[in-house]
Every structure is written in structure tokens, then in C-alpha cells.
Design a protein around this motif. Sequence first.
Motif, PDB file in Angstrom:
ATOM      1  N   GLU A 146      80.064 -26.254 -81.394  1.00 20.06           N
ATOM      2  CA  GLU A 146      79.793 -26.888 -82.680  1.00 20.06           C
ATOM      3  C   GLU A 146      79.955 -28.397 -82.637  1.00 20.06           C
ATOM      4  OE1 GLU A 146      80.385 -24.702 -86.119  1.00 20.06           O
ATOM      5  OE2 GLU A 146      81.850 -23.350 -85.187  1.00 20.06           O
ATOM      6  N   ILE A 147      80.446 -28.889 -81.500  1.00 16.24           N
ATOM      7  CA  ILE A 147      80.602 -30.328 -81.351  1.00 16.24           C
ATOM      8  C   ILE A 147      79.787 -30.775 -80.145  1.00 16.24           C
ATOM      9  CG2 ILE A 147      82.238 -32.200 -80.971  1.00 16.24           C
ATOM     10  CD1 ILE A 147      84.356 -30.618 -82.260  1.00 16.24           C
ATOM     11  N   GLY A 148      78.876 -31.703 -80.383  1.00  8.77           N
ATOM     12  CA  GLY A 148      78.059 -32.199 -79.280  1.00  8.77           C
ATOM     13  C   GLY A 148      78.772 -33.339 -78.587  1.00  8.77           C
ATOM     14  N   MET A 149      78.636 -33.385 -77.254  1.00  9.31           N
ATOM     15  CA  MET A 149      79.315 -34.452 -76.512  1.00  9.31           C
ATOM     16  C   MET A 149      78.296 -35.200 -75.670  1.00  9.31           C
ATOM     17  SD  MET A 149      82.587 -35.421 -75.813  1.00  9.31           S
ATOM     18  CE  MET A 149      83.388 -36.502 -74.646  1.00  9.31           C
ATOM     19  N   ILE A 150      78.314 -36.516 -75.778  1.00  7.14           N
ATOM     20  CA  ILE A 150      77.436 -37.341 -74.957  1.00  7.14           C
ATOM     21  C   ILE A 150      78.311 -38.172 -74.034  1.00  7.14           C
ATOM     22  CG2 ILE A 150      75.675 -39.172 -75.000  1.00  7.14           C
ATOM     23  CD1 ILE A 150      74.780 -36.520 -76.241  1.00  7.14           C
ATOM     24  N   PHE A 151      78.008 -38.108 -72.748  1.00  6.67           N
ATOM     25  CA  PHE A 151      78.853 -38.766 -71.757  1.00  6.67           C
ATOM     26  C   PHE A 151      78.255 -40.099 -71.313  1.00  6.67           C
ATOM     27  CE2 PHE A 151      79.409 -34.201 -71.360  1.00  6.67           C
ATOM     28  CZ  PHE A 151      80.783 -34.058 -71.350  1.00  6.67           C
ATOM     29  N   GLN A 152      79.142 -40.938 -70.816  1.00 10.41           N
ATOM     30  CA  GLN A 152      78.710 -42.236 -70.320  1.00 10.41           C
ATOM     31  C   GLN A 152      77.678 -42.095 -69.191  1.00 10.41           C
ATOM     32  OE1 GLN A 152      82.075 -44.680 -69.463  1.00 10.41           O
ATOM     33  NE2 GLN A 152      80.870 -46.172 -68.334  1.00 10.41           N
ATOM     34  N   ASP A 153      77.940 -41.172 -68.239  1.00 11.90           N
ATOM     35  CA  ASP A 153      76.933 -41.023 -67.175  1.00 11.90           C
ATOM     36  C   ASP A 153      76.115 -39.748 -67.329  1.00 11.90           C
ATOM     37  OD1 ASP A 153      79.612 -42.158 -65.839  1.00 11.90           O
ATOM     38  OD2 ASP A 153      79.562 -39.990 -65.614  1.00 11.90           O
ATOM     39  N   PHE A 154      75.753 -39.477 -68.533  1.00  9.32           N
ATOM     40  CA  PHE A 154      74.745 -38.463 -68.908  1.00  9.32           C
ATOM     41  C   PHE A 154      75.120 -37.024 -68.564  1.00  9.32           C
ATOM     42  CE2 PHE A 154      72.494 -42.043 -66.559  1.00  9.32           C
ATOM     43  CZ  PHE A 154      72.668 -42.953 -67.585  1.00  9.32           C
ATOM     44  N   ASN A 155      75.540 -36.815 -67.297  1.00 10.00           N
ATOM     45  CA  ASN A 155      75.894 -35.473 -66.854  1.00 10.00           C
ATOM     46  C   ASN A 155      74.807 -34.442 -67.105  1.00 10.00           C
ATOM     47  OD1 ASN A 155      78.276 -36.546 -66.087  1.00 10.00           O
ATOM     48  ND2 ASN A 155      79.506 -35.653 -67.713  1.00 10.00           N
ATOM     49  N   LEU A 156      73.568 -34.825 -66.866  1.00 11.39           N
ATOM     50  CA  LEU A 156      72.510 -33.813 -66.900  1.00 11.39           C
ATOM     51  C   LEU A 156      72.702 -32.895 -65.705  1.00 11.39           C
ATOM     52  CD1 LEU A 156      69.275 -35.808 -67.806  1.00 11.39           C
ATOM     53  CD2 LEU A 156      70.781 -34.489 -69.287  1.00 11.39           C
ATOM     54  N   ALA A 216      70.191 -29.680 -79.629  1.00 15.00           N
ATOM     55  CA  ALA A 216      69.606 -28.339 -79.647  1.00 15.00           C
ATOM     56  C   ALA A 216      70.643 -27.286 -80.031  1.00 15.00           C
ATOM     57  CB  ALA A 216      69.017 -28.016 -78.274  1.00 15.00           C
ATOM     58  N   MET A 217      71.911 -27.604 -79.828  1.00 14.28           N
ATOM     59  CA  MET A 217      72.963 -26.643 -80.155  1.00 14.28           C
ATOM     60  C   MET A 217      73.352 -26.708 -81.634  1.00 14.28           C
ATOM     61  SD  MET A 217      73.447 -25.119 -77.286  1.00 14.28           S
ATOM     62  CE  MET A 217      75.026 -24.263 -77.300  1.00 14.28           C
ATOM     63  N   ASP A 218      72.637 -27.511 -82.406  1.00 12.84           N
ATOM     64  CA  ASP A 218      72.945 -27.690 -83.832  1.00 12.84           C
ATOM     65  C   ASP A 218      74.408 -28.032 -84.072  1.00 12.84           C
ATOM     66  OD1 ASP A 218      70.343 -27.148 -84.806  1.00 12.84           O
ATOM     67  OD2 ASP A 218      70.702 -25.010 -84.442  1.00 12.84           O
ATOM     68  N   PRO A 219      74.896 -29.110 -83.479  1.00 15.81           N
ATOM     69  CA  PRO A 219      76.317 -29.440 -83.636  1.00 15.81           C
ATOM     70  C   PRO A 219      76.611 -29.946 -85.042  1.00 15.81           C
ATOM     71  CG  PRO A 219      75.204 -31.201 -82.461  1.00 15.81           C
ATOM     72  CD  PRO A 219      74.181 -30.127 -82.667  1.00 15.81           C
ATOM     73  N   LYS A 220      77.834 -29.738 -85.465  1.00 13.90           N
ATOM     74  CA  LYS A 220      78.261 -30.246 -86.770  1.00 13.90           C
ATOM     75  C   LYS A 220      78.657 -31.708 -86.645  1.00 13.90           C
ATOM     76  CE  LYS A 220      78.643 -26.040 -88.818  1.00 13.90           C
ATOM     77  NZ  LYS A 220      79.264 -24.947 -88.054  1.00 13.90           N
ATOM     78  N   VAL A 221      79.152 -32.048 -85.447  1.00 15.86           N
ATOM     79  CA  VAL A 221      79.624 -33.408 -85.189  1.00 15.86           C
ATOM     80  C   VAL A 221      79.178 -33.779 -83.778  1.00 15.86           C
ATOM     81  CG1 VAL A 221      81.679 -34.851 -84.873  1.00 15.86           C
ATOM     82  CG2 VAL A 221      81.682 -33.066 -86.618  1.00 15.86           C
ATOM     83  N   MET A 222      78.852 -35.055 -83.589  1.00 17.24           N
ATOM     84  CA  MET A 222      78.556 -35.516 -82.231  1.00 17.24           C
ATOM     85  C   MET A 222      79.587 -36.553 -81.815  1.00 17.24           C
ATOM     86  SD  MET A 222      75.267 -34.686 -80.874  1.00 17.24           S
ATOM     87  CE  MET A 222      74.126 -36.026 -80.653  1.00 17.24           C
ATOM     88  N   LEU A 223      80.081 -36.400 -80.579  1.00 20.95           N
ATOM     89  CA  LEU A 223      80.996 -37.388 -80.014  1.00 20.95           C
ATOM     90  C   LEU A 223      80.243 -38.118 -78.911  1.00 20.95           C
ATOM     91  CD1 LEU A 223      84.079 -35.026 -79.583  1.00 20.95           C
ATOM     92  CD2 LEU A 223      83.567 -36.506 -81.523  1.00 20.95           C
ATOM     93  N   LEU A 224      80.233 -39.444 -78.978  1.00 24.20           N
ATOM     94  CA  LEU A 224      79.486 -40.191 -77.966  1.00 24.20           C
ATOM     95  C   LEU A 224      80.437 -41.120 -77.228  1.00 24.20           C
ATOM     96  CD1 LEU A 224      77.649 -40.180 -80.889  1.00 24.20           C
ATOM     97  CD2 LEU A 224      75.919 -40.694 -79.176  1.00 24.20           C
ATOM     98  N   ASP A 225      80.530 -40.897 -75.914  1.00 24.55           N
ATOM     99  CA  ASP A 225      81.482 -41.656 -75.115  1.00 24.55           C
ATOM    100  C   ASP A 225      80.750 -42.782 -74.377  1.00 24.55           C
ATOM    101  OD1 ASP A 225      83.578 -42.588 -73.702  1.00 24.55           O
ATOM    102  OD2 ASP A 225      83.895 -40.776 -72.507  1.00 24.55           O
ATOM    103  N   GLU A 226      80.749 -43.957 -74.959  1.00 25.27           N
ATOM    104  CA  GLU A 226      80.040 -45.106 -74.394  1.00 25.27           C
ATOM    105  C   GLU A 226      78.658 -44.722 -73.869  1.00 25.27           C
ATOM    106  OE1 GLU A 226      82.126 -47.830 -72.031  1.00 25.27           O
ATOM    107  OE2 GLU A 226      84.087 -47.406 -72.900  1.00 25.27           O
ATOM    108  N   PRO A 227      77.787 -44.281 -74.752  1.00 29.94           N
ATOM    109  CA  PRO A 227      76.505 -43.728 -74.282  1.00 29.94           C
ATOM    110  C   PRO A 227      75.590 -44.755 -73.624  1.00 29.94           C
ATOM    111  CG  PRO A 227      76.521 -43.925 -76.670  1.00 29.94           C
ATOM    112  CD  PRO A 227      77.917 -44.204 -76.210  1.00 29.94           C
TER     113      PRO A 227
END
Lengths: 238, 256
Positions: free
Chosen positions: B87-97, B161-172
Motif C-alpha cells: 500500500e506504500i510505493g517506494m522510489i529509490f535513488q538508483d531506481f532498482n529496476l 501500478a500497485m495503487d499505493p495510498k502513499v508514495m515515498l521518494l528517496d532522492e529520486p
Amino acid sequence: MDAAYFKELWPVLNEGFWLSLKIIVPSATLGLAIGVLVGAVRGTGYPKFLVRPLNIYVSLFRGTALAMQLVVVYYGLPDLGRPLKAFCLAHDLPALWKLCYLSPYAASVLVFSLCSGAYHSEYIRGAILSIKKGQFQAAKALGLTRAQTFRTIVIPQALRRAWPGCGNEIVYLIKYSSLAMLLSAKELTSVAKAMADYEFRYTETFFAAGLYYLFLVSVAAWIMRRLEKHYAIPGFGR
Amino acid sequence: MSADSMPPILEVKNISKTLGSKLILDDVSLSLNKGELKVLIGPSGGGKSTLLQCIHYLIPPDAGEVVLEGRPASGAGRGGLCAFRQEIGMIFQDFNLFDHLTAENNVAMALRKVKKHSKAEALERARRELARVGLADKGQLYPAQLSGGQKQRVSIARALAMDPKVMLLDEPTSALDPELIGEVLGVIAELSRSGMTMLMATHQIGFARNLTNEIIFMEAGKIAEAGPPAALLSPGSGSRTADFCAKLSELMGPGR
């Protein structure tokens, strides 16, 4: 060079070749499967209680001579057979002792698989350790369970990275399958030796047998390369 | 109902974390209302990343709790945590695809494995999310074939795509070339306008100034200051934040 001798030699070597192939193919397959499972446990550290025993397995099979392993399993296990039989009969257990009396063929496949698996597991373990930490983090962040992460991220990436090493191990296996001659399995090397001893023609005989191994190794390397190319991903592992 | 009377969607209560013998987070609390974008700024090593990872339970906090829509994350067990993280989306500094998957499959993978969508459904959704971040034509490419900005946008699509309620972005945008930063910030701004709740660690002060309602300045594991950008960033405010941002602009030029 004596054409008549070769006419006699080929059918004999062909026979040995088939048995060699029957040893190599299951050993390579089983070995790789063992290697992936064992390497996965040792590379990820889960489940924890298996790590120690599997480390011991790997150091045993990598640390002792393969010829010794064959001899111990083939000639040594029957020593356990008698007490085990008595035990099974006394406790009304199924005929487990029969597992201690292996045919040369079964003993060879068993030992080669275990030995090969130990080496494969090192390649797989190394490949898992080289997977970037971020891949695990991302999987965790998306809500994947440990098992899902393992199946969808770790294994596909680790296998691709480990593949060249695993191919190398299969090439080794093809050649160390000749050690089955120690158990009097009638595979390529042992029939070649019998022929050579009988006719006293070592050079031609082993040269001819060597061609079979060269052929096998070339085919295996070709298959591995094809698979590597087929599963190649642009920019991955570089 | 006014925004003030609504309960916050995400509450972080008194989180502390020690790594090794170093106290990284010291009793940090904050809350996010629905649709809010808050920005974490501060010097490196101040605890921004760790705070985001603790909120997501990627690193479980030592003390304190995270409450999402009134439900606390702790004590949920491993299965419950997996559900919480979805429920929480996370965006990482180095993408982590995921390096071995195409852009499309990077987005579709969790939909299939975690949300149990069919393959066709998941790919359909993946294409839609990629289109939303302006990458409709890049679905078949692998991470190594994408630029940094494109990779980060794929990772945003993957989280969305996961329909998060909140997004956390770490130095995107910290790992991006200057000319690629804009495309990623554009997507984030668009998300914010569409009502996504976000908490973002960044050094993009100009961006923060324009879009956020609150800047949170973190230093030495604590929230040193927090407030609307107008108050914290005005040159005469004498705040720690203004001081820090002045140094950043000296280095990178104004408006960054």
C-alpha cells in the motif's frame, strides 16, 4: 594405422560411448538441480538450519578426490548394508539396505551428481552474492514474499550470471565420467582400455576414444552457448 | 469535511533507529494528510533515507510505530508486512529496476505475483502506467537500454501500478544527469496535482518550494525544523533550512 583394427574398434567404442552418455546426461541434469538448490540455500542463507550441513557437504565433495568418493560409495556402502539389514528386519522397516548395494552405474551417477552439484552450488552462490542489494529492496518494497523474490528475481538473475561457470563444470563432468571405469562400468574409457590392453595398441585406441570426448564436449559447449544466447538480456551481467 | 478534520492517511509516531552503535533516527514523528506532498531536506547522513525505509518497514524501526489509515504496521507479522508494503510505493535513488525484465514486465511483475492479476491484465495495466509517465513506446526495452530518467519513470510506473495510498521518494533525482532531472520532476509534479500523497527526500529546493505545503528539515536523526516553504526559505528567516538551501544554491545555482 590398421583399418581392420579400427573396424573392430568403433563398435566397441560406440557401446562404451552410449553408457558414458547414459551416465553423463542424468549426472549433469541432477548435478545442476542439486547445485541450484544447494547454491540457493548457501547464497541466500535460508533456510538457516540447512546452511551448515550443506557447507559440510560441499567441502566434503570439493575437498576429497572424486576417485575416492566413487570407491567409498561403491565398495564402502555395502559394509553398512549388513547391519542396516539386520536393523530393518528387527524393526519391521522396508528394505532400505538395498540402497547400500548400488550397481556401478547407479553409484557413478550418484557420485557424479553429488560432486557436480557441489561445484555448481559454488557458481550459483557466487552469482547470488553478486546480485545488487537494490533488487531485493525493490522486491520487498513491492510486497513480494521471500519465496516470490527468490523465484522471480534471484533465480533468473543468478542462473544467467552463473551459466558460463556451470557450463565449465559440465565440460569437466564429461571428462571425469571416465573415472567410472574404477567401478568396472563399461563406459568409454574402460572399454577403450580393455581393447588397448588386449590388442596392445594404446595410441590409436585412446586417440579414437579421445575423439569421442572431444565430440561430446563440443556438443555440450554448443548447447550451453545456444542457451546462453537464447536467454541473454541486453546489458545484463555486463 | 475540511482537510484539517480528516484523520491523516499516514502517521509516523516517535520512530527511533540505531544501526550499529549509531543513533540514526531519534524520536521522529510526522503525519501526511491525503493528497499532501511533504519534502524532507537536510544534509547527507541526517537520516532521511533511513526514515523513509523505516516508514516502509524495509528496515524495521527499533521504537515507535507507523500507522497507515488508522492501522499500525507493527505486529502484523511477515505476511501482514507484505500487505502493508503493497500500500506504500517506494522510489529509490538508483531506481532498482529488475535488471532481467523489460520495462513492461518490471511494472507487471508485482501485479501478477502479489496482486494475482492474469498476465494479460497485468500487461494491460503496465502499458497504461508506462503511458502515464510518458514511456508508452519503451515497454519492450530492458533497463540497460533506458536512460536514467526513463528508468526512474519506469520505477514510478511500477509503484503506481500497485495503487499505493502513499508514495515515498528517496532522492529520486540525485542519481540523474541535470538534463534528465526535469522529466522525472515533471512526472512527480503531475502526480501531486492528481492528488497522490507523497513524502519525498530531495535536494531540489526550487521544486520543493513550488509544490510542497511543508518542508521538513532533518539533521542528525531529528526533525530540526518544519513548516511551509515560504516561512522556512525566506532569506531573512534565519532558519537552519534557509541556511542549508543557500549553501545548496551557491553550489548549484539558484532555482535548483
